[in-house]
Design a protein around this motif. Sequence first.
Motif, short mmCIF file in Angstrom:
data_model
loop_
_atom_site.label_atom_id
_atom_site.label_comp_id
_atom_site.label_asym_id
_atom_site.label_seq_id
_atom_site.Cartn_x
_atom_site.Cartn_y
_atom_site.Cartn_z
N ILE A 78 -3.86 -4.86 -2.83
CA ILE A 78 -2.69 -4.44 -3.36
C ILE A 78 -2.02 -5.09 -4.64
N ASP A 79 -2.51 -4.58 -5.75
CA ASP A 79 -1.55 -5.74 -6.77
C ASP A 79 0.04 -4.65 -6.65
N SER A 80 -0.19 -3.29 -6.43
CA SER A 80 1.44 -2.58 -6.79
C SER A 80 1.45 -1.47 -5.82
N CYS A 81 2.21 -1.25 -5.62
CA CYS A 81 2.74 0.17 -4.40
C CYS A 81 3.58 0.51 -4.33
N SER A 82 3.98 1.60 -3.85
CA SER A 82 5.10 1.55 -3.13
C SER A 82 5.34 1.50 -1.66
N ILE A 83 6.10 1.07 -0.99
CA ILE A 83 6.48 0.42 0.44
C ILE A 83 8.09 -0.02 0.65
N ILE A 84 7.94 0.16 2.04
CA ILE A 84 9.46 -0.16 2.26
C ILE A 84 9.39 -1.55 2.67
N GLY A 85 10.11 -2.47 2.86
CA GLY A 85 9.73 -3.80 3.14
C GLY A 85 8.77 -4.16 3.49
N SER A 86 8.27 -4.64 4.86
CA SER A 86 6.89 -5.09 4.82
C SER A 86 6.04 -4.40 5.66
#
Length: 168
Positions: A78-86
């Motif tokens: 993944i180059d970018s994404c929506s994520i919560i913490g790790s």
Amino acid sequence: MTVSHTFGAFWRPDSEYLILGSFPSVKSREMNFYYGHPQNRFWKILAAVFHDTVPSAADTDEKKAFLIRNRIALYDVIDSCSIIGSSDSSIRDVVPTDLSPILAGSRVGSRIFVNGGTAYNLYMKYLLPETGIEPVRLPSSSAANASWRLDALVSAWGKALSGSRSGL
């Protein structure tokens, strides 16, 4: 929250193995390099497989020298994404990485390995159609993968990596 990969791929023209994670952890993003969490067993596994010294957890230059010595390229699916913490389970809105510069400019060929199930599933969905290269799925080096002891991880990773190239 949308997060972008801030430190990019690590590779050189003589890289022979490409190991892909899903997306950098919070700790890795803070350290600005791969597998920065001290409980992640990634560096211990590779040191055992390649009969090398484990790089210092906080020393990015040592980690890079290790990768260069052992002809390893690192990146994430993944180059970018929506994520919560790790949390890999929270990943949404994926923008996949572009592996074409690494594949065209190195000796990786078809030696692509993915670290864990999430990285594997994301690769199969987003990158396999682009690369046409089936990756080797490795058991996750994360401490959250507690059912795998270090010696079992070393054995599995060693078999996979040595099966991709003679002379490991």
